[in-house]
Design an enzyme around this catalytic site. Sequence first.
Site, PDB file in Angstrom:
ATOM      1  N   LYS A  32      -0.877   3.218   2.969  1.00 27.78           N
ATOM      2  CA  LYS A  32      -0.618   2.708   1.615  1.00 27.78           C
ATOM      3  C   LYS A  32       0.844   2.970   1.267  1.00 27.78           C
ATOM      4  CE  LYS A  32      -1.991   4.704  -2.487  1.00 27.78           C
ATOM      5  NZ  LYS A  32      -0.941   4.680  -3.529  1.00 27.78           N
ATOM      6  N   ASP A  59       0.673  -1.133  -2.684  1.00 24.36           N
ATOM      7  CA  ASP A  59       0.115  -0.723  -3.977  1.00 24.36           C
ATOM      8  C   ASP A  59       1.190  -0.871  -5.061  1.00 24.36           C
ATOM      9  OD1 ASP A  59      -1.281   0.582  -6.011  1.00 24.36           O
ATOM     10  OD2 ASP A  59      -1.004   2.576  -5.160  1.00 24.36           O
ATOM     11  N   LYS A  61       0.594  -2.870  -7.993  1.00 23.90           N
ATOM     12  CA  LYS A  61      -0.104  -3.039  -9.286  1.00 23.90           C
ATOM     13  C   LYS A  61       0.582  -4.057 -10.207  1.00 23.90           C
ATOM     14  CE  LYS A  61      -1.931   1.715  -9.430  1.00 23.90           C
ATOM     15  NZ  LYS A  61      -1.188   2.378  -8.339  1.00 23.90           N
ATOM     16  N   ASP A  64       1.752  -9.384 -15.082  1.00 26.83           N
ATOM     17  CA  ASP A  64       2.763 -10.204 -15.777  1.00 26.83           C
ATOM     18  C   ASP A  64       2.097 -11.537 -16.107  1.00 26.83           C
ATOM     19  OD1 ASP A  64       5.257 -11.386 -16.643  1.00 26.83           O
ATOM     20  OD2 ASP A  64       6.307  -9.974 -15.326  1.00 26.83           O
ATOM     21  N   THR A 119      -7.119   5.973 -13.998  1.00 27.01           N
ATOM     22  CA  THR A 119      -7.874   7.220 -14.250  1.00 27.01           C
ATOM     23  C   THR A 119      -7.092   8.169 -15.159  1.00 27.01           C
ATOM     24  OG1 THR A 119      -7.071   7.935 -12.105  1.00 27.01           O
ATOM     25  CG2 THR A 119      -9.365   7.248 -12.223  1.00 27.01           C
ATOM     26  N   ARG A 211      -2.242  13.770   0.007  1.00 23.19           N
ATOM     27  CA  ARG A 211      -1.822  15.125   0.374  1.00 23.19           C
ATOM     28  C   ARG A 211      -2.732  15.872   1.343  1.00 23.19           C
ATOM     29  NH1 ARG A 211      -0.821  16.126  -5.809  1.00 23.19           N
ATOM     30  NH2 ARG A 211      -2.469  14.558  -5.715  1.00 23.19           N
TER      31      ARG A 211
HETATM   32  O1  C5P Z   1      -2.434  12.991  -2.596  1.00 20.50           O
HETATM   33  P1  C5P Z   1      -3.671  12.283  -3.102  1.00 20.50           P
HETATM   34  O2  C5P Z   1      -4.798  12.242  -2.082  1.00 20.50           O
HETATM   35  O3  C5P Z   1      -4.119  12.800  -4.444  1.00 20.50           O
HETATM   36  O4  C5P Z   1      -3.177  10.792  -3.285  1.00 20.50           O
HETATM   37  C1  C5P Z   1      -4.008   9.795  -3.817  1.00 20.50           C
HETATM   38  C2  C5P Z   1      -3.275   8.486  -3.888  1.00 20.50           C
HETATM   39  O5  C5P Z   1      -4.098   7.563  -4.592  1.00 20.50           O
HETATM   40  C3  C5P Z   1      -1.951   8.532  -4.631  1.00 20.50           C
HETATM   41  O6  C5P Z   1      -1.073   7.571  -4.018  1.00 20.50           O
HETATM   42  C4  C5P Z   1      -2.323   8.128  -6.028  1.00 20.50           C
HETATM   43  O7  C5P Z   1      -1.269   7.531  -6.723  1.00 20.50           O
HETATM   44  C5  C5P Z   1      -3.447   7.114  -5.771  1.00 20.50           C
HETATM   45  N1  C5P Z   1      -4.392   6.946  -6.868  1.00 20.50           N
HETATM   46  C6  C5P Z   1      -5.141   7.988  -7.397  1.00 20.50           C
HETATM   47  N2  C5P Z   1      -6.013   7.748  -8.429  1.00 20.50           N
HETATM   48  C7  C5P Z   1      -6.161   6.520  -8.912  1.00 20.50           C
HETATM   49  C8  C5P Z   1      -5.432   5.451  -8.400  1.00 20.50           C
HETATM   50  C9  C5P Z   1      -4.535   5.708  -7.355  1.00 20.50           C
HETATM   51  O8  C5P Z   1      -5.029   9.121  -6.956  1.00 20.50           O
HETATM   52  N3  C5P Z   1      -7.040   6.313  -9.876  1.00 20.50           N
END
Ligand code: C5P
Length: 232
Positions: A32, A59, A61, A64, A119, A211
Amino acid sequence: MGKDVIIACDFNSKEEVMSFLDKFTGRKPYVKIGMELFYAAGPDIVKEIKARGHKIFLDLKLHDIPNTVKKSMAVLSKLDVDMCNLHASGTIAMMEAALEGLMRPDGTRPLLIAVTQLTSTSQERMESDLLIKEPIEEVVMHYAHNAKLAGLDGVVCSPREATAVHNKCGREFLTVTPGVRFADGDIGDQVRVMTPAQAREIGSDYIVVGRPITAAADPVAAYERCVAEFVD
Ligand code: C5P
């Protein structure tokens, strides 16, 4: 539709992302690319990662007027991404225009996924800032249904919403779910998390994992663990 683990490559330079991806000498993960990396490194980063054999979820998003989104999606489609996204709040007309823009001359197109309510948006903020008074769960389901009506392939949602989305929009409608953590790992700033195995149980189609893989001592082993729990 193939279940897969998508690694959120939340890096802000080409050097960092490439040295991270260099570690994956075997199976090439689905990647991603978000706004941070895309704006820092430019569209060529997509082509370069693609050329290394990775599938790409871009990603960005989009949100417009329909004509602008349609033309922008046409540009993204030429980058040969496999999945991209937009905000369902842009309306059904905007989502339909996006699909038109994505269609390539050969009849193929990337998957198109909608973001429902972020979220980070609480019920309180939605009511006060957006003047939407319905329960947020209903708003999420309504937006998912709009995405389905527009012809989109699925939504990004919490793993906890995946079952309800499938019940409302059909099993073929894709759920792409972040918020994934190993049972024995740090949850960081995520609040409601699931393990890859739980996400598989509840029927997520793709998990987005950042992460727990990117910050792991051994990212390849962490990725393989996700794949073993979620896909294999
Ligand atoms: O590091 P982590 O596993 O928390 O990363 C989750 C990824 O998913 C990040 O790129 C974050 O921006 C994205 N994301 C999220 N929650 C959402 C939509 C996207 O954590 N509701």
